[in-house]
Scaffold this motif. Structure first.
Motif, mmCIF file in Angstrom:
data_model
loop_
_atom_site.group_PDB
_atom_site.id
_atom_site.type_symbol
_atom_site.label_atom_id
_atom_site.label_comp_id
_atom_site.label_asym_id
_atom_site.label_seq_id
_atom_site.Cartn_x
_atom_site.Cartn_y
_atom_site.Cartn_z
ATOM 1 N N VAL A 38 -50.622 30.547 3.932
ATOM 2 C CA VAL A 38 -50.697 32.025 3.349
ATOM 3 C C VAL A 38 -51.459 32.719 4.292
ATOM 4 O O VAL A 38 -51.365 33.932 4.775
ATOM 5 C CB VAL A 38 -51.366 32.152 1.823
ATOM 6 C CG1 VAL A 38 -51.405 33.714 1.659
ATOM 7 C CG2 VAL A 38 -49.916 31.535 1.026
ATOM 8 N N ARG A 39 -52.749 32.396 4.789
ATOM 9 C CA ARG A 39 -53.836 32.845 5.321
ATOM 10 C C ARG A 39 -53.273 33.185 6.680
ATOM 11 O O ARG A 39 -53.178 34.260 7.501
ATOM 12 C CB ARG A 39 -54.895 32.384 5.276
ATOM 13 C CG ARG A 39 -55.815 32.784 4.081
ATOM 14 C CD ARG A 39 -57.267 32.059 4.040
ATOM 15 N NE ARG A 39 -57.934 32.498 2.901
ATOM 16 C CZ ARG A 39 -59.087 32.426 2.679
ATOM 17 N NH1 ARG A 39 -60.037 31.857 3.970
ATOM 18 N NH2 ARG A 39 -59.696 32.917 1.555
ATOM 19 N N SER B 93 -50.282 32.923 8.171
ATOM 20 C CA SER B 93 -49.091 33.874 8.091
ATOM 21 C C SER B 93 -49.459 35.227 7.929
ATOM 22 O O SER B 93 -49.093 36.280 8.491
ATOM 23 C CB SER B 93 -47.884 33.398 7.182
ATOM 24 O OG SER B 93 -48.320 33.414 5.861
ATOM 25 N N THR B 94 -50.274 35.621 7.104
ATOM 26 C CA THR B 94 -50.615 36.861 6.874
ATOM 27 C C THR B 94 -51.501 37.621 8.012
ATOM 28 O O THR B 94 -51.228 38.702 8.510
ATOM 29 C CB THR B 94 -51.612 36.914 5.454
ATOM 30 O OG1 THR B 94 -51.008 36.587 4.464
ATOM 31 C CG2 THR B 94 -52.144 38.388 5.392
ATOM 32 N N ARG C 6 -48.612 38.110 10.783
ATOM 33 C CA ARG C 6 -47.889 39.465 10.453
ATOM 34 C C ARG C 6 -48.839 40.662 10.847
ATOM 35 O O ARG C 6 -48.537 41.762 11.125
ATOM 36 C CB ARG C 6 -47.545 39.379 9.001
ATOM 37 C CG ARG C 6 -46.364 38.659 8.905
ATOM 38 C CD ARG C 6 -45.799 38.706 7.302
ATOM 39 N NE ARG C 6 -44.775 37.830 7.010
ATOM 40 C CZ ARG C 6 -43.644 38.585 6.688
ATOM 41 N NH1 ARG C 6 -43.381 39.923 6.947
ATOM 42 N NH2 ARG C 6 -42.515 37.765 6.421
ATOM 43 N N ARG C 7 -50.066 40.599 10.155
ATOM 44 C CA ARG C 7 -50.992 41.715 10.509
ATOM 45 C C ARG C 7 -51.223 42.143 11.824
ATOM 46 O O ARG C 7 -51.250 43.515 12.223
ATOM 47 C CB ARG C 7 -52.382 41.515 9.842
ATOM 48 C CG ARG C 7 -53.277 42.745 9.938
ATOM 49 C CD ARG C 7 -52.825 43.815 8.668
ATOM 50 N NE ARG C 7 -53.640 44.779 8.812
ATOM 51 C CZ ARG C 7 -53.664 46.109 9.004
ATOM 52 N NH1 ARG C 7 -52.347 46.530 8.902
ATOM 53 N NH2 ARG C 7 -54.660 46.943 9.010
ATOM 54 N N PRO D 124 -45.112 44.774 5.510
ATOM 55 C CA PRO D 124 -45.817 43.728 4.750
ATOM 56 C C PRO D 124 -44.949 43.083 3.707
ATOM 57 O O PRO D 124 -45.203 42.220 3.283
ATOM 58 C CB PRO D 124 -46.847 44.548 4.131
ATOM 59 C CG PRO D 124 -46.403 45.885 4.353
ATOM 60 C CD PRO D 124 -45.325 46.141 5.583
#
Length: 108
Positions: free
Chosen positions: A11-12, A14-15, A18-19, A30
């Motif tokens: 999760v972290r 990939s976030t 993406r950011r 988002p």
């Protein structure tokens, strides 16, 4: 990257990627699915489109962990991290550099 926190790692990471794509390429996505995100990335063209396969493989692997409860090996987790790192290194704007503090140094 401990085995007890696999989903949190994915999760972290990939976030974060993406950011990075949002900030680097101006792609505001988002809430998009991975496929929608990749279509948007391809539409931008240029550098991000040239690395679409790397980005796609990375995001799809993250989705397997986040949504299909895939349990990757520590080696697969390392490969995922390295693919994100490679994507950033290949698409970074060398005119805009950020200094990362060494451990123990204050973050300004």
């Amino acid at each position: 990257m401990g085995q007890e926190r696999i989903e949190e790692f994915y999760v972290r990471v990939s976030t974060i990627l993406r950011r990075y794509v949002e900030l680097r390429f101006g792609l505001r996505a988002p809430e998009q699915t991975t496929e929608e995100f990749l279509v948007s990335a391809l539409a931008i063209g240029g550098l991000i489109a040239a690395h679409r396969d790397l980005l796609g493989t990375f995001l799809q692997h993250c989705d397997l962990v986040k949504f299909a409860r895939h349990r990757p090996t520590p080696g697969a987790m390392e490969e995922t991290f390295e693919s994100a790192k490679t994507f950033v290194e290949h698409t970074a704007d060398m005119h805009v550099l950020v200094t990362v503090p060494q451990s123990g140094e204050p973050v300004l």
